[in-house]
Design a protein around this motif. Structure first.
Motif, short mmCIF file in Angstrom:
data_model
loop_
_atom_site.label_atom_id
_atom_site.label_comp_id
_atom_site.label_asym_id
_atom_site.label_seq_id
_atom_site.Cartn_x
_atom_site.Cartn_y
_atom_site.Cartn_z
N ALA A 129 0.83 -1.20 0.00
CA ALA A 129 0.00 0.00 0.00
C ALA A 129 0.87 1.26 0.00
N TYR A 130 1.94 1.24 0.79
CA TYR A 130 2.87 2.37 0.84
C TYR A 130 3.49 2.61 -0.53
N LEU A 131 3.94 1.53 -1.20
CA LEU A 131 4.59 1.68 -2.50
C LEU A 131 3.60 2.13 -3.57
N ALA A 132 2.31 1.84 -3.36
CA ALA A 132 1.29 2.28 -4.32
C ALA A 132 0.83 3.72 -4.05
N GLY A 133 1.32 4.33 -2.98
CA GLY A 133 0.97 5.71 -2.68
C GLY A 133 -0.35 5.89 -1.97
N ALA A 134 -0.92 4.81 -1.42
CA ALA A 134 -2.20 4.89 -0.72
C ALA A 134 -1.99 5.32 0.72
N ALA A 135 -2.95 6.05 1.26
CA ALA A 135 -2.87 6.48 2.65
C ALA A 135 -3.56 5.49 3.58
N MET A 136 -4.44 4.66 3.04
CA MET A 136 -5.16 3.69 3.86
C MET A 136 -5.38 2.42 3.06
N ALA A 137 -5.41 1.29 3.77
CA ALA A 137 -5.62 0.01 3.10
C ALA A 137 -6.39 -0.93 4.01
N LEU A 138 -7.09 -1.87 3.40
CA LEU A 138 -7.78 -2.94 4.12
C LEU A 138 -7.07 -4.25 3.81
N HIS A 139 -6.83 -5.05 4.86
CA HIS A 139 -6.23 -6.37 4.68
C HIS A 139 -6.99 -7.32 5.60
N LEU A 140 -8.14 -7.76 5.12
CA LEU A 140 -9.06 -8.55 5.92
C LEU A 140 -8.96 -10.00 5.51
N GLN A 141 -8.16 -10.75 6.27
CA GLN A 141 -7.93 -12.15 5.93
C GLN A 141 -9.13 -13.02 6.32
N GLU A 142 -9.20 -14.18 5.67
CA GLU A 142 -10.27 -15.14 5.91
C GLU A 142 -9.73 -16.33 6.69
N PRO A 143 -10.61 -17.06 7.40
CA PRO A 143 -10.15 -18.27 8.08
C PRO A 143 -9.46 -19.21 7.10
N GLY A 144 -8.32 -19.73 7.50
CA GLY A 144 -7.56 -20.62 6.63
C GLY A 144 -6.49 -19.93 5.82
N ASP A 145 -6.53 -18.60 5.74
CA ASP A 145 -5.47 -17.88 5.04
C ASP A 145 -4.15 -18.07 5.78
N PRO A 146 -3.03 -18.11 5.06
CA PRO A 146 -1.73 -18.24 5.73
C PRO A 146 -1.32 -16.94 6.41
N ILE A 147 -0.59 -17.07 7.50
CA ILE A 147 -0.03 -15.90 8.17
C ILE A 147 1.06 -15.28 7.31
N ARG A 148 1.83 -16.14 6.64
CA ARG A 148 2.91 -15.67 5.78
C ARG A 148 2.34 -15.17 4.47
N HIS A 149 3.06 -14.27 3.84
CA HIS A 149 2.64 -13.72 2.55
C HIS A 149 2.60 -14.82 1.50
N ASP A 150 1.47 -14.90 0.80
CA ASP A 150 1.29 -15.85 -0.29
C ASP A 150 0.72 -15.09 -1.47
N PRO A 151 1.47 -14.96 -2.58
CA PRO A 151 0.99 -14.16 -3.72
C PRO A 151 -0.35 -14.62 -4.26
N SER A 152 -0.69 -15.89 -4.05
CA SER A 152 -1.96 -16.40 -4.59
C SER A 152 -3.16 -16.02 -3.72
N VAL A 153 -2.91 -15.49 -2.52
CA VAL A 153 -3.99 -15.06 -1.63
C VAL A 153 -3.81 -13.57 -1.38
N ASP A 154 -4.43 -12.77 -2.22
CA ASP A 154 -4.24 -11.32 -2.17
C ASP A 154 -5.46 -10.67 -1.52
N ARG A 155 -5.32 -10.22 -0.27
CA ARG A 155 -6.43 -9.60 0.44
C ARG A 155 -6.31 -8.07 0.52
N LEU A 156 -5.31 -7.52 -0.13
CA LEU A 156 -5.09 -6.07 -0.01
C LEU A 156 -6.12 -5.30 -0.83
#
Length: 475
Positions: A129-156
């Motif tokens: 979000a910072y690199l995209a120049g946004a001042a605010m972002a939502l990152h609302l994960q779902e049950p079962g989503d990994p804690i670690r970053h996974d490019p295939s699960v994009d919640r941003l």
């Protein structure tokens, strides 16, 4: 709160400080921004950041050097939610070091375009979000989503600043023009690109309709974009916005909204990247096959047809303070060589075909935006800004040309390198003038690769779909 300690690394590439969590803590083994919690109800956010920075990294930060960057509303896979506030700091005293070895076993600087894995997904979302120049972002994960970053699960999901909440708004004439076109507008949100002179707003009407209002930097950009939107863009159907209204006196347009998330800054799995670049190639082929409007061809100066590189001197004058030794001589030699080539015929081009101007829809198809640089040019004009993505990724080049339907012929390949060099010099000049460091850095990389002889990708072996397992790296 999270520390975004940012510095200029090798070649001017921005770098960010990350630490690796360890021990009996949440997300052990994952890279994360130095971070912590407010200590009780009386500690201010910036004070907490300064304290946590000293405790975790040993850096001493003055209150005047703390800048608000991004606020992230995060929900973990377990359901717990929090607000994370990222602060940018570019000046400090000391050298970063591990201060809490029981909960941290690594600390280092990483280029913002080459972040490490594994990372905490929440942290990566805030950085994106910072690199995209946004001042605010939502990152609302779902049950079962990994804690670690996974490019295939994009919640941003980025949230743009509302004009009502202090975002930059249009003047009264632009507001009146837009409301004459679409009716009462109840919300204006700043959607400008993070550079000087970019003026774009997302608007919502009283009945829920969504449009974008854009004010061009000059009359030439306005004329190009409106000519494209009235001429060849409707032939793309749902892959592009429709022109609702235009005012040449204001250099303003109103266009419909199109579905999709920005490709710029998106993190995709390798197979998805290949699919996207194949789609970009197919889109470029559709654009180049569009019937060229007679008005556009008539407006193309004869001198420009005969010498597509006549702008080099002007760009060199503006870029000269920012060029490396030998860059100017190299650019002149490459362009001079191109003058001896047989000319390529002009076709309809987008003029700025790159991920910045592309959206990826939910069904995997592409949407294209921003036609202010559209004009009749050789086909290589729309490939010059994609070459940077092909470096070390011949599979993406193969995918693009598979989607395009054919490889470039010998004459087109001969024209592509000088077109890219000219675009690089222009990008360095414009990037510094307009406050667009990414554009300037891409120009520098292009010149460096041109001088090294690695600018063009190898000829694709065939036009079959690229091997899904192949990612070649060229020396």
């Amino acid at each position: 709160m999270h520390l975004l300690a940012v510095r200029d690394g090798a070649g001017g590439r921005p770098e960010v400080l990350l630490s690796r969590r360890a021990g009996d803590v949440y997300a052990a083994g994952l890279w994360h921004l130095p971070s912590g919690h407010v200590d009780g109800p009386f500690e201010a956010l910036d004070t907490a950041l300064i304290r946590e920075t000293a405790e975790e990294t040993g850096l001493v930060v003055a209150p005047a050097d703390v800048r608000a960057a991004v606020t992230v509303h995060h929900r973990a896979p377990s359901g717990g939610a929090r607000i994370g506030v990222l602060f940018e700091v570019r000046r400090w005293a000391g050298t970063p070091r591990i201060m809490e070895a029981d909960v941290c076993d690594g600390m280092d600087w990483f280029a913002c375009d080459a972040l490490p894995e594994p990372m905490v997904a929440y942290c990566r979302a805030g950085l994106d979000a910072y690199l995209a120049g946004a001042a605010m972002a939502l990152h609302l994960q779902e049950p079962g989503d990994p804690i670690r970053h996974d490019p295939s699960v994009d919640r941003l999901r980025l949230v743009h600043a509302s004009v009502a909440d202090g975002g930059p708004g249009p003047d009264a004439e632009v507001r009146a023009f837009a409301e004459r076109a679409v009716g009462r507008i109840t919300d204006w949100s700043d959607a400008s690109w993070a550079r000087d002179a970019s003026r774009v707003w997302r608007t919502v009407g009283r009945d829920g309709g969504v449009w974008f209002v854009k004010v061009h930097q000059n009359a030439r950009f306005h004329a190009r974009e409106t000519a494209a939107l009235r001429g060849w863009v409707p032939g793309l159907g749902g892959a592009a916005p429709r022109l609702v209204a235009a005012d040449p006196g204001l250099n303003a347009v109103v266009v419909t909204a199109v579905e999709g998330r920005p490709l710029h800054g998106a993190v995709l799995a390798a197979a998805e990247e290949r699919s996207v670049f194949r789609a970009i190639g197919a889109l470029a082929a559709r654009i180049h096959a569009s019937p060229p409007p007679a008005a556009l061809l008539a407006a193309l100066p004869v001198a420009q047809r005969a010498d597509a590189f006549g702008k080099l001197e002007r760009h060199l004058r503006a870029a000269r303070p920012h060029l490396a030794p030998g860059d100017e001589e190299h650019a002149r030699a490459v362009v001079e060589g191109a003058r001896r080539l047989a000319p390529l015929p002009p076709v309809v081009t987008h003029g700025d075909l790159q991920p910045r101007n592309l959206l990826l829809a939910g069904d995997g198809t592409l949407r294209v935006l921003d036609f202010e640089r559209s004009e009749p040019q050789p086909v290589v004009r729309d490939m010059a800004r994609l070459l940077d993505h092909f470096e070390g990724r011949d599979d993406l080049a193969d995918a693009f040309f598979a989607g395009y339907g054919r490889p470039l012929d010998d004459l087109e390949r001969a024209h592509l390198a000088p077109a890219a060099v000219l675009d690089a010099v222009s990008g360095i000049a414009y990037g510094h003038a307009a406050g667009d460091p990414e554009l300037a850095e891409r120009g520098r990389r292009t010149l460096l690769r041109s001088r090294a002889g690695t600018l063009l990708p190898p000829r694709p072996p065939a036009l079959a779909a690229p091997d899904a397992t192949r990612t070649r790296t060229r020396s």
